[in-house]
Scaffold this motif. Structure first.
Motif, PDB file in Angstrom:
ATOM      1  N   GLN A   1      -3.298   1.188  -9.120  1.00 14.30           N
ATOM      2  CA  GLN A   1      -4.450   0.300  -8.931  1.00 14.30           C
ATOM      3  C   GLN A   1      -4.598  -0.633 -10.133  1.00 14.30           C
ATOM      4  O   GLN A   1      -4.934  -1.810  -9.985  1.00 14.30           O
ATOM      5  CB  GLN A   1      -5.711   1.122  -8.752  1.00 14.30           C
ATOM      6  CG  GLN A   1      -5.895   1.603  -7.328  1.00 14.30           C
ATOM      7  CD  GLN A   1      -7.127   2.437  -7.168  1.00 14.30           C
ATOM      8  OE1 GLN A   1      -7.366   3.350  -7.950  1.00 14.30           O
ATOM      9  NE2 GLN A   1      -7.920   2.145  -6.178  1.00 14.30           N
TER      10      GLN A   1
ATOM     11  N   PHE B   1       0.815  -1.209   0.000  1.00 16.78           N
ATOM     12  CA  PHE B   1       0.000   0.000   0.000  1.00 16.78           C
ATOM     13  C   PHE B   1       0.854   1.267   0.000  1.00 16.78           C
ATOM     14  O   PHE B   1       0.319   2.362   0.059  1.00 16.78           O
ATOM     15  CB  PHE B   1      -0.929   0.003   1.207  1.00 16.78           C
ATOM     16  CG  PHE B   1      -1.993  -1.057   1.137  1.00 16.78           C
ATOM     17  CD1 PHE B   1      -2.636  -1.309  -0.062  1.00 16.78           C
ATOM     18  CD2 PHE B   1      -2.339  -1.790   2.249  1.00 16.78           C
ATOM     19  CE1 PHE B   1      -3.605  -2.285  -0.147  1.00 16.78           C
ATOM     20  CE2 PHE B   1      -3.314  -2.766   2.181  1.00 16.78           C
ATOM     21  CZ  PHE B   1      -3.948  -3.018   0.987  1.00 16.78           C
TER      22      PHE B   1
ATOM     23  N   MET C   1      -1.584  14.137  -3.034  1.00 17.16           N
ATOM     24  CA  MET C   1      -2.860  14.786  -3.357  1.00 17.16           C
ATOM     25  C   MET C   1      -3.305  15.671  -2.210  1.00 17.16           C
ATOM     26  O   MET C   1      -3.786  16.794  -2.410  1.00 17.16           O
ATOM     27  CB  MET C   1      -3.923  13.719  -3.634  1.00 17.16           C
ATOM     28  CG  MET C   1      -3.770  13.046  -4.969  1.00 17.16           C
ATOM     29  SD  MET C   1      -4.739  11.553  -5.087  1.00 17.16           S
ATOM     30  CE  MET C   1      -6.373  12.217  -5.221  1.00 17.16           C
ATOM     31  N   ARG C   2      -3.119  15.171  -0.979  1.00 17.86           N
ATOM     32  CA  ARG C   2      -3.543  15.945   0.193  1.00 17.86           C
ATOM     33  C   ARG C   2      -2.718  17.231   0.314  1.00 17.86           C
ATOM     34  O   ARG C   2      -3.270  18.313   0.532  1.00 17.86           O
ATOM     35  CB  ARG C   2      -3.388  15.088   1.445  1.00 17.86           C
ATOM     36  CG  ARG C   2      -3.920  15.762   2.692  1.00 17.86           C
ATOM     37  CD  ARG C   2      -3.754  14.869   3.904  1.00 17.86           C
ATOM     38  NE  ARG C   2      -4.535  13.647   3.776  1.00 17.86           N
ATOM     39  CZ  ARG C   2      -4.077  12.434   4.034  1.00 17.86           C
ATOM     40  NH1 ARG C   2      -2.833  12.262   4.420  1.00 17.86           N
ATOM     41  NH2 ARG C   2      -4.854  11.378   3.905  1.00 17.86           N
TER      42      ARG C   2
ATOM     43  N   VAL D   1      -1.565   9.462  -2.219  1.00 15.12           N
ATOM     44  CA  VAL D   1      -2.631  10.170  -1.506  1.00 15.12           C
ATOM     45  C   VAL D   1      -2.058  11.340  -0.702  1.00 15.12           C
ATOM     46  O   VAL D   1      -2.661  12.411  -0.638  1.00 15.12           O
ATOM     47  CB  VAL D   1      -3.416   9.175  -0.616  1.00 15.12           C
ATOM     48  CG1 VAL D   1      -4.224   9.907   0.425  1.00 15.12           C
ATOM     49  CG2 VAL D   1      -4.331   8.337  -1.476  1.00 15.12           C
TER      50      VAL D   1
ATOM     51  N   TYR E   1      -1.374  17.718  -8.478  1.00 10.37           N
ATOM     52  CA  TYR E   1      -2.481  16.911  -7.951  1.00 10.37           C
ATOM     53  C   TYR E   1      -2.873  15.849  -8.976  1.00 10.37           C
ATOM     54  O   TYR E   1      -3.039  14.674  -8.644  1.00 10.37           O
ATOM     55  CB  TYR E   1      -3.663  17.841  -7.662  1.00 10.37           C
ATOM     56  CG  TYR E   1      -4.776  17.223  -6.869  1.00 10.37           C
ATOM     57  CD1 TYR E   1      -4.837  17.360  -5.493  1.00 10.37           C
ATOM     58  CD2 TYR E   1      -5.775  16.508  -7.500  1.00 10.37           C
ATOM     59  CE1 TYR E   1      -5.856  16.803  -4.763  1.00 10.37           C
ATOM     60  CE2 TYR E   1      -6.806  15.937  -6.783  1.00 10.37           C
ATOM     61  CZ  TYR E   1      -6.839  16.094  -5.412  1.00 10.37           C
ATOM     62  OH  TYR E   1      -7.852  15.530  -4.691  1.00 10.37           O
TER      63      TYR E   1
ATOM     64  N   LEU F   1      -4.538 -14.473 -11.012  1.00 12.74           N
ATOM     65  CA  LEU F   1      -5.123 -15.410 -10.057  1.00 12.74           C
ATOM     66  C   LEU F   1      -6.326 -16.128 -10.647  1.00 12.74           C
ATOM     67  O   LEU F   1      -6.761 -17.140 -10.128  1.00 12.74           O
ATOM     68  CB  LEU F   1      -5.536 -14.612  -8.814  1.00 12.74           C
ATOM     69  CG  LEU F   1      -5.458 -15.279  -7.455  1.00 12.74           C
ATOM     70  CD1 LEU F   1      -4.060 -15.792  -7.226  1.00 12.74           C
ATOM     71  CD2 LEU F   1      -5.826 -14.277  -6.385  1.00 12.74           C
ATOM     72  N   ARG F   2      -6.847 -15.574 -11.730  1.00 13.01           N
ATOM     73  CA  ARG F   2      -8.075 -16.164 -12.297  1.00 13.01           C
ATOM     74  C   ARG F   2      -7.790 -17.343 -13.197  1.00 13.01           C
ATOM     75  O   ARG F   2      -6.694 -17.474 -13.710  1.00 13.01           O
ATOM     76  CB  ARG F   2      -8.815 -15.085 -13.086  1.00 13.01           C
ATOM     77  CG  ARG F   2      -9.470 -14.187 -12.070  1.00 13.01           C
ATOM     78  CD  ARG F   2     -10.435 -13.232 -12.672  1.00 13.01           C
ATOM     79  NE  ARG F   2     -10.673 -12.211 -11.675  1.00 13.01           N
ATOM     80  CZ  ARG F   2     -10.838 -10.929 -11.918  1.00 13.01           C
ATOM     81  NH1 ARG F   2     -10.805 -10.508 -13.164  1.00 13.01           N
ATOM     82  NH2 ARG F   2     -11.047 -10.085 -10.971  1.00 13.01           N
TER      83      ARG F   2
ATOM     84  N   LEU G   1      -3.745  -9.327 -10.096  1.00  9.37           N
ATOM     85  CA  LEU G   1      -4.826 -10.180  -9.602  1.00  9.37           C
ATOM     86  C   LEU G   1      -5.477 -10.961 -10.738  1.00  9.37           C
ATOM     87  O   LEU G   1      -6.078 -12.013 -10.500  1.00  9.37           O
ATOM     88  CB  LEU G   1      -5.866  -9.328  -8.887  1.00  9.37           C
ATOM     89  CG  LEU G   1      -5.390  -8.759  -7.560  1.00  9.37           C
ATOM     90  CD1 LEU G   1      -6.472  -7.926  -6.931  1.00  9.37           C
ATOM     91  CD2 LEU G   1      -4.955  -9.853  -6.627  1.00  9.37           C
TER      92      LEU G   1
ATOM     93  N   LEU H   1      -1.865   7.029  -8.580  1.00  7.12           N
ATOM     94  CA  LEU H   1      -2.775   6.178  -7.818  1.00  7.12           C
ATOM     95  C   LEU H   1      -3.572   5.276  -8.754  1.00  7.12           C
ATOM     96  O   LEU H   1      -3.680   4.062  -8.537  1.00  7.12           O
ATOM     97  CB  LEU H   1      -3.708   7.056  -6.986  1.00  7.12           C
ATOM     98  CG  LEU H   1      -4.643   6.354  -6.035  1.00  7.12           C
ATOM     99  CD1 LEU H   1      -3.873   5.525  -5.049  1.00  7.12           C
ATOM    100  CD2 LEU H   1      -5.509   7.359  -5.305  1.00  7.12           C
TER     101      LEU H   1
ATOM    102  N   VAL I   1      -2.050  -3.416  -9.853  1.00  5.50           N
ATOM    103  CA  VAL I   1      -2.466  -4.439  -8.889  1.00  5.50           C
ATOM    104  C   VAL I   1      -3.545  -5.317  -9.502  1.00  5.50           C
ATOM    105  O   VAL I   1      -3.541  -6.542  -9.344  1.00  5.50           O
ATOM    106  CB  VAL I   1      -2.944  -3.773  -7.589  1.00  5.50           C
ATOM    107  CG1 VAL I   1      -3.552  -4.803  -6.656  1.00  5.50           C
ATOM    108  CG2 VAL I   1      -1.804  -3.072  -6.904  1.00  5.50           C
ATOM    109  N   GLU I   2      -4.459  -4.686 -10.231  1.00  8.73           N
ATOM    110  CA  GLU I   2      -5.516  -5.462 -10.868  1.00  8.73           C
ATOM    111  C   GLU I   2      -4.958  -6.432 -11.891  1.00  8.73           C
ATOM    112  O   GLU I   2      -5.430  -7.558 -12.026  1.00  8.73           O
ATOM    113  CB  GLU I   2      -6.539  -4.524 -11.513  1.00  8.73           C
ATOM    114  CG  GLU I   2      -7.776  -4.368 -10.646  1.00  8.73           C
ATOM    115  CD  GLU I   2      -8.648  -3.238 -11.115  1.00  8.73           C
ATOM    116  OE1 GLU I   2      -8.973  -3.196 -12.310  1.00  8.73           O
ATOM    117  OE2 GLU I   2      -8.998  -2.381 -10.270  1.00  8.73           O
TER     118      GLU I   2
ATOM    119  N   VAL J   1       0.033   3.773  -2.680  1.00 13.46           N
ATOM    120  CA  VAL J   1      -1.273   4.389  -2.406  1.00 13.46           C
ATOM    121  C   VAL J   1      -1.108   5.514  -1.392  1.00 13.46           C
ATOM    122  O   VAL J   1      -1.570   6.643  -1.602  1.00 13.46           O
ATOM    123  CB  VAL J   1      -2.271   3.328  -1.879  1.00 13.46           C
ATOM    124  CG1 VAL J   1      -3.571   3.975  -1.456  1.00 13.46           C
ATOM    125  CG2 VAL J   1      -2.519   2.258  -2.914  1.00 13.46           C
ATOM    126  N   ASP J   2      -0.401   5.203  -0.293  1.00  9.80           N
ATOM    127  CA  ASP J   2      -0.223   6.203   0.768  1.00  9.80           C
ATOM    128  C   ASP J   2       0.523   7.430   0.255  1.00  9.80           C
ATOM    129  O   ASP J   2       0.162   8.568   0.558  1.00  9.80           O
ATOM    130  CB  ASP J   2       0.548   5.592   1.939  1.00  9.80           C
ATOM    131  CG  ASP J   2      -0.340   4.724   2.810  1.00  9.80           C
ATOM    132  OD1 ASP J   2      -1.551   5.013   2.850  1.00  9.80           O
ATOM    133  OD2 ASP J   2       0.158   3.772   3.419  1.00  9.80           O
TER     134      ASP J   2
END
Lengths: 104, 134
Positions: free
Chosen positions: B123, B7, B17-18, B14, B112, B133-134, B130, B119, B126-127, B10-11
């Motif tokens: 994502q 993560f 962005m913040r 983010v 931003y 895995l299918r 994953l 981000l 990561v997808e 992601v952190d």
């Protein structure tokens, strides 16, 4: 350095299951059970992340917290971990079904 | 330096962005107060600047460290009719320059967007993983 044997013929007669594989075949039930239990343990962790995401959305909507990026982060994490869990679960169920449909 | 947190991106994205969101807040305050001759204590508004820093050494999220006033000289405009004008008719005005603020605004919004793009891309990565895995 990987030791490569250019001569493939000596390996061919050894296609029978190796001792390790045979050992595993002796206790497949407990292995599968372990896998399911491991996945089950992660359910609560994934649920924690989902709860965190839920709480952050609620905080944003009720005005307790104005940080929309925190919601994005929490939801992204919950989303990824949930997808991993669902992927593992699907694999486990698939394995179970394949085993059950095996003609005996 | 370890890179092992799933993560982490992601952190960090983010946090970027913040930080840029808070930067945007400071810029909007500067623009809104570009003509504020009295920002309390009879002094004109002073332009604010965001100071960013890393949370830790090495790979780390970004933080808004401080918001400090710009100490450059204030503008002085000739406006004898203004009740705040001094004896020679000059009024002290904020040291905010709108073109500079617009530039900072463009930088903040692009930054931003860049963080949001990271981000999104992460994502997707990561997808993709994953999918295997299918």
């Amino acid at each position: 350095m990987i030791k490569l044997d250019p001569n493939v013929h000596p390996t061919l007669p050894n296609l029978q299951p190796s001792p390790a594989q045979a050992e595993n075949a002796g206790a497949p039930k407990s292995d599968f059970l372990n896998a399911i239990e491991a996945a089950g343990r992660y359910v609560s962790k994934v649920d924690d992340l989902q709860q965190t995401a839920d709480a952050s959305i609620q905080d944003l909507l009720t005005g307790k917290n104005n940080d929309i990026t925190a919601v994005v982060s929490a939801v992204a994490k919950a989303d990824v971990s949930f997808k991993v869990l669902v992927g593992v679960r699907n694999k486990l169920i698939e394995a179970y079904k394949q085993t059950m449909n095996m003609p005996l | 330096m370890k890179v092992h947190n799933v993560f982490g991106p992601v952190d960090i994205a983010v946090s970027g962005m913040r930080a840029q969101g808070q930067n945007m807040e400071v810029i909007s305050s500067n623009i809104a107060n570009a003509r504020t001759a009295d920002a309390g204590q009879g002094q004109p508004y002073r332009r604010l600047e965001t100071i960013l820093r890393t949370q830790a050494e090495g790979i780390s999220p970004v933080l808004v460290d401080e918001v400090l006033p710009d100490q450059s000289p204030l503008q002085s405009i000739y406006d004898p009719g203004n009740p705040l004008a001094d004896s020679s008719g000059f009024v002290a005005m904020p040291n905010v320059h709108l073109p500079v603020e617009m530039m900072n605004l463009a930088i903040a919004s692009r930054s931003y967007q860049a963080n949001a793009a990271i981000l999104k891309r992460y994502q997707k990565m990561v997808e993709t993983t994953l999918e295997l895995l299918r």
